[in-house]
Design a protein around this motif. Structure first.
Motif, PDB file in Angstrom:
ATOM      1  N   LEU A   1       0.835  -1.208   0.000  1.00 60.76           N
ATOM      2  CA  LEU A   1       0.000   0.000   0.000  1.00 60.76           C
ATOM      3  C   LEU A   1       0.867   1.254   0.000  1.00 60.76           C
ATOM      4  O   LEU A   1       0.567   2.225  -0.706  1.00 60.76           O
ATOM      5  CB  LEU A   1      -0.936  -0.011   1.209  1.00 60.76           C
ATOM      6  CG  LEU A   1      -1.937   1.135   1.300  1.00 60.76           C
ATOM      7  CD1 LEU A   1      -2.849   1.155   0.086  1.00 60.76           C
ATOM      8  CD2 LEU A   1      -2.763   1.025   2.582  1.00 60.76           C
ATOM      9  N   GLN A   2       1.941   1.231   0.780  1.00 61.95           N
ATOM     10  CA  GLN A   2       2.846   2.377   0.796  1.00 61.95           C
ATOM     11  C   GLN A   2       3.498   2.569  -0.570  1.00 61.95           C
ATOM     12  O   GLN A   2       3.592   3.688  -1.079  1.00 61.95           O
ATOM     13  CB  GLN A   2       3.928   2.175   1.864  1.00 61.95           C
ATOM     14  CG  GLN A   2       4.851   3.372   2.054  1.00 61.95           C
ATOM     15  CD  GLN A   2       4.111   4.595   2.565  1.00 61.95           C
ATOM     16  OE1 GLN A   2       3.408   4.521   3.578  1.00 61.95           O
ATOM     17  NE2 GLN A   2       4.242   5.720   1.861  1.00 61.95           N
ATOM     18  N   HIS A   3       3.939   1.480  -1.157  1.00 67.18           N
ATOM     19  CA  HIS A   3       4.539   1.534  -2.490  1.00 67.18           C
ATOM     20  C   HIS A   3       3.541   2.077  -3.509  1.00 67.18           C
ATOM     21  O   HIS A   3       3.880   2.922  -4.357  1.00 67.18           O
ATOM     22  CB  HIS A   3       5.019   0.136  -2.889  1.00 67.18           C
ATOM     23  CG  HIS A   3       5.649   0.048  -4.238  1.00 67.18           C
ATOM     24  ND1 HIS A   3       6.940   0.456  -4.485  1.00 67.18           N
ATOM     25  CD2 HIS A   3       5.158  -0.394  -5.426  1.00 67.18           C
ATOM     26  CE1 HIS A   3       7.222   0.264  -5.766  1.00 67.18           C
ATOM     27  NE2 HIS A   3       6.152  -0.255  -6.353  1.00 67.18           N
ATOM     28  N   PHE A   4       2.312   1.598  -3.442  1.00 71.14           N
ATOM     29  CA  PHE A   4       1.235   2.023  -4.345  1.00 71.14           C
ATOM     30  C   PHE A   4       0.963   3.521  -4.174  1.00 71.14           C
ATOM     31  O   PHE A   4       0.861   4.268  -5.159  1.00 71.14           O
ATOM     32  CB  PHE A   4      -0.017   1.197  -4.041  1.00 71.14           C
ATOM     33  CG  PHE A   4      -1.238   1.583  -4.834  1.00 71.14           C
ATOM     34  CD1 PHE A   4      -1.274   1.430  -6.209  1.00 71.14           C
ATOM     35  CD2 PHE A   4      -2.362   2.079  -4.185  1.00 71.14           C
ATOM     36  CE1 PHE A   4      -2.415   1.767  -6.936  1.00 71.14           C
ATOM     37  CE2 PHE A   4      -3.491   2.417  -4.903  1.00 71.14           C
ATOM     38  CZ  PHE A   4      -3.527   2.259  -6.280  1.00 71.14           C
ATOM     39  N   THR A   5       0.863   3.973  -2.935  1.00 70.76           N
ATOM     40  CA  THR A   5       0.600   5.386  -2.652  1.00 70.76           C
ATOM     41  C   THR A   5       1.760   6.259  -3.122  1.00 70.76           C
ATOM     42  O   THR A   5       1.556   7.320  -3.731  1.00 70.76           O
ATOM     43  CB  THR A   5       0.360   5.589  -1.144  1.00 70.76           C
ATOM     44  OG1 THR A   5      -0.722   4.751  -0.731  1.00 70.76           O
ATOM     45  CG2 THR A   5       0.007   7.045  -0.843  1.00 70.76           C
TER      46      THR A   5
END
Length: 199
Positions: free
Chosen positions: A115-119
């Motif tokens: 999720l952090q990577h995606f954001t």
């Protein structure tokens, strides 16, 4: 392992032999009825049985199975994908649409690292749908529901998939058609595929 992708064409589908379906299958919406017919025909060819003799069972999470072959199906938009293997397999395809709910859905299926990577990468729809396909393929491989996706964490990088859990299956990404993405989860053997439509 092999898989087939089909395109639903209402006018062509009307001519198919739906009489081989059972009473419950006859009541399915048109595209699901078409998918079940094709699945019965594929399984019949592999098992050497008449299509109407194929008996389906479901596991505790609702995943259908038959004795003698492992299979999985997925449909999105007017596309259908069916995958078959000698051991467990999961497949998912998604039509890549821009939806306002992408960020909310991402929080439900992605592990914190993904999720952090995606954001950090701007919540790009293509990355979301690719991650969704991978997550669906993984949970279907393990016979679970999408809401268990975080049990099988991974990070999708531009160079490949980094799994954050042990003994992950092989995952293959593919494109069923323009505007779609897809993923297969299975233990590796030779792989072949066909892309088909209803004439």
């Amino acid at each position: 392992m092999d898989y087939q992708c089909y395109t639903y064409c209402p006018s062509g589908a009307e001519r198919l032999p739906y009489h081989i379906l059972d009473a419950q299958e006859q009541m399915l919406p048109p595209i699901k009825r078409w998918a079940r017919l094709l699945l019965r025909q594929e399984l019949a060819a592999r098992l050497g049985k008449a299509p109407q003799k194929i008996q389906f069972f479901r596991n505790e999470h609702g995943k259908p199975f038959v004795e003698g072959v492992h299979f999985n199906i997925s449909h999105s938009g007017n596309k259908l994908c069916m995958a078959f293997h000698t051991s467990p397999i999961g497949v998912d395809i998604q039509q890549c649409l821009k939806k306002n709910s992408i960020s909310k859905l991402a929080a439900h299926i992605m592990c914190p690292q993904q999720l952090q990577h995606f954001t950090d990468n701007g919540c790009r729809p293509q990355e979301f749908y690719t991650c969704w396909c991978i997550s669906e393929a993984l949970v279907k491989y393990y016979g679970e529901s999408i809401w268990k996706a975080q049990t099988y964490p991974f990070i999708l990088h531009h160079h490949g998939i980094e799994f954050l859990f042990e003994q992950a299956p092989d995952v293959e990404l593919f494109r069923p058609a323009e505007g779609y993405c897809g993923a297969l989860a299975y233990k590796h053997t030779a792989c072949r595929h066909r892309v088909q439509g209803v004439e």
